[in-house]
Motif scaffolding. Structure first.
Motif, short mmCIF file in Angstrom:
data_model
loop_
_atom_site.label_atom_id
_atom_site.label_comp_id
_atom_site.label_asym_id
_atom_site.label_seq_id
_atom_site.Cartn_x
_atom_site.Cartn_y
_atom_site.Cartn_z
N HIS A 163 0.82 -1.21 0.00
CA HIS A 163 0.00 0.00 0.00
C HIS A 163 0.85 1.26 0.00
O HIS A 163 0.38 2.34 -0.40
CB HIS A 163 -0.92 0.01 1.23
CG HIS A 163 -2.05 -0.96 1.14
ND1 HIS A 163 -2.85 -1.29 2.22
CD2 HIS A 163 -2.53 -1.68 0.10
CE1 HIS A 163 -3.75 -2.17 1.85
NE2 HIS A 163 -3.60 -2.42 0.56
N ASP A 217 -7.37 -2.25 -13.39
CA ASP A 217 -6.33 -2.97 -12.66
C ASP A 217 -6.25 -4.41 -13.14
O ASP A 217 -7.26 -5.03 -13.49
CB ASP A 217 -6.61 -2.94 -11.15
CG ASP A 217 -5.44 -3.46 -10.35
OD1 ASP A 217 -4.50 -2.69 -10.12
OD2 ASP A 217 -5.46 -4.65 -9.96
N THR A 309 -8.94 -2.34 -2.66
CA THR A 309 -8.51 -1.22 -3.50
C THR A 309 -7.83 -0.11 -2.70
O THR A 309 -7.67 1.01 -3.21
CB THR A 309 -9.69 -0.63 -4.28
OG1 THR A 309 -10.62 -0.01 -3.37
CG2 THR A 309 -10.42 -1.70 -5.07
N ARG A 311 -4.79 0.38 -1.99
CA ARG A 311 -3.56 0.87 -2.63
C ARG A 311 -3.86 1.99 -3.62
O ARG A 311 -3.03 2.86 -3.85
CB ARG A 311 -2.81 -0.28 -3.32
CG ARG A 311 -3.53 -0.90 -4.48
CD ARG A 311 -2.91 -2.22 -4.91
NE ARG A 311 -1.75 -2.04 -5.75
CZ ARG A 311 -1.78 -2.03 -7.08
NH1 ARG A 311 -2.96 -2.13 -7.70
NH2 ARG A 311 -0.69 -1.91 -7.78
N ARG A 312 -5.04 1.97 -4.21
CA ARG A 312 -5.44 3.03 -5.15
C ARG A 312 -6.28 4.11 -4.47
O ARG A 312 -6.37 5.24 -4.95
CB ARG A 312 -6.25 2.45 -6.31
CG ARG A 312 -5.44 1.50 -7.16
CD ARG A 312 -6.13 1.15 -8.45
NE ARG A 312 -5.28 0.22 -9.20
CZ ARG A 312 -4.29 0.58 -9.99
NH1 ARG A 312 -4.00 1.86 -10.11
NH2 ARG A 312 -3.57 -0.32 -10.63
N CYS A 354 -13.96 -7.03 -4.88
CA CYS A 354 -12.65 -6.39 -4.68
C CYS A 354 -12.44 -6.18 -3.19
O CYS A 354 -12.21 -5.06 -2.72
CB CYS A 354 -12.56 -5.08 -5.46
SG CYS A 354 -13.87 -3.89 -5.11
N PRO A 400 -2.75 -7.45 -2.47
CA PRO A 400 -1.91 -6.33 -2.92
C PRO A 400 -0.42 -6.63 -2.93
O PRO A 400 0.33 -6.01 -3.69
CB PRO A 400 -2.24 -5.22 -1.90
CG PRO A 400 -3.62 -5.55 -1.43
CD PRO A 400 -3.66 -7.05 -1.38
N ASP A 410 -4.45 -5.05 -7.06
CA ASP A 410 -5.54 -4.88 -6.11
C ASP A 410 -5.89 -6.22 -5.46
O ASP A 410 -5.64 -7.29 -6.04
CB ASP A 410 -6.79 -4.33 -6.82
CG ASP A 410 -6.69 -2.84 -7.08
OD1 ASP A 410 -5.72 -2.21 -6.62
OD2 ASP A 410 -7.59 -2.29 -7.75
#
Length: 426
Positions: A163, A217, A309, A311-312, A354, A400, A410
């Motif tokens: 992350h 992704d 998600t 990390r995004r 997700c 991740p 993801d």
């Protein structure tokens, strides 16, 4: 007259709303003040917020040793934002001066200008190794113990490390992925997605306006691949917007029905189809009452916590909690049951979320199989599917920290289901 908005001021306000009030970044950037900024300024403000949230753990570690006690939240966020900006390449003099100016623009923080100046001047003389050695931002208390129980504390630490790496941009292409990887200066990933180290305006890259590719992704692109050959088949994409999987299916020659309950989100899907010149039937309706089967294949990307998600979207840990998870689990089960009723005898269903939570992945499939004697999970097959990703019950678990040396992915869960004894062509 108040001074005009600046990217740093707008970012500070937004950061305080996310951390202090639990607002989503997507909601924050829709506020009118953001429209006072130019597009490049808006991009700068959004980047300042995202990077501060991403590196909050490191910033707090450095700041704590230089603070006798934590100041009010807005001042702390100002210190955090300036620390991250400096440690990720900002010029020391400019970062400190701008932070002091920001402190002075607010009556409540103006008396703390001296503190801001003194603390940040100490930060700017630190060696870069201090930043590199600082601990990563930890997952929130409502999520970390659950993941540690599922996979162990070392794995959670690996996820937190993933992350802390700004994610690259992955794209799915209509055809000739290797050629587009070269054109975009990117890398062709083992599963067929193209990964690019793009910074700035993605829509300005070659091939976007002509609709040759779309951002998606690599993990999110895998569920469609699990359906196998869909050319000429009737496929239902449930919870389809904004359309990444719909476009994958259409590009593979499927006769796609894209279903979503949100008219606004479906408008985005329609725009994406128009740009990529791909065709699909679009339906705005509740999947729990919609019926137009039987379908040869169904893709159910169910509503979930979106914990895969982070990390995004580094704002998620400050906005979401476990509140509502039980309702999401019930909705996923209802959607699964409903979708199974619309599958043709020879068809298959891919269920995916997700999410990093087992409640929204592995446990859902275990529940489904325990409730239905005529349903089975079938072994997944896709290009370069790593055997280590296959979970004990037969689904695919992505995290991740996978592909860490290539930029990660993801978190996702997916499983292929069909009626027992009904062979489905790959």
């Amino acid at each position: 007259m108040p001074a005009p908005a600046s990217p740093r001021l707008v970012a500070l306000d937004g950061l305080s709303q996310i951390v202090g009030e639990g607002r989503m970044l997507s909601d924050v950037i829709s506020d009118p003040v953001w429209q006072e900024l130019s597009p490049p300024e808006r991009a700068t403000a959004q980047r300042l917020i995202s990077e501060t949230l991403r590196y909050l753990g490191r910033a707090d570690h450095l700041l704590t040793s230089n603070l006798q006690r934590q100041p009010p939240l807005r001042v702390m966020n100002l210190l955090r934002m300036a620390t991250v900006e400096f440690m990720t390449g900002g010029a020391a003099h400019g970062v400190v001066n701008e932070a002091v100016k920001l402190a002075g623009r607010n009556k409540k923080t103006a008396p703390m200008k001296g503190l801001v100046n003194a603390v940040l001047r100490k930060i700017t003389v630190l060696d870069a190794t201090e930043w590199d050695k600082a601990p990563d931002t930890m997952l929130p208390k409502w999520l970390r113990p659950k993941l540690a129980k599922a996979w162990s504390k070392p794995v959670v630490a690996q996820i937190e490390r993933a992350h802390a790496v700004p994610p690259p941009v992955d794209v799915s292409v209509k055809s000739d992925a290797a050629d587009w990887a070269e054109k975009l200066g990117g890398t062709l990933l083992p599963t067929g997605s193209v990964r690019i180290a793009a910074r700035g305006q993605v829509s300005a890259l070659v091939g976007f306006d002509t609709g040759d590719w779309w951002v998606q992704d690599a993990a999110a692109a895998l569920p469609v691949q699990l359906l196998g050959d869909v050319s000429g088949k009737r496929v239902l994409d449930i919870c389809a917007a904004p359309g990444g999987k719909t476009m994958q299916l259409a590009a593979k020659g499927a006769e796609v029905t894209a279903l979503d309950i949100s008219e606004a989100r479906m408008a985005r899907l329609t725009e994406n189809l128009a740009r990529t010149k791909l065709a699909a039937k679009t339906v705005v309706a509740d999947a729990l009452s919609y019926e137009d089967g039987p379908f040869d294949a169904i893709l159910l990307d169910a509503p979930c916590s979106a914990t895969g998600t982070i990390r995004r979207h580094p704002d998620l840990p400050y906005v979401k909690t476990l509140t509502g998870i039980d309702d999401l689990v019930k909705l996923q089960r209802a959607l699964l049951t409903r979708a199974l009723g619309q599958i043709a005898p020879h068809g298959r269903l891919v269920f995916c979320t997700c999410s990093l939570l087992r409640e929204e992945g592995e446990d859902q499939i275990k529940w489904l199989l325990s409730q239905n004697d005529d349903i089975e999970i079938i072994p997944p097959h896709a290009p370069s599917l790593d055997p280590a990703w296959i979970s004990p019950e037969g689904g695919v678990r992505l995290r991740p920290d996978y592909w860490a040396d290539m930029g990660g992915m993801d978190g996702f869960y997916m499983a292929i289901l069909q009626r027992k004894g009904k062979a489905s062509p790959a």
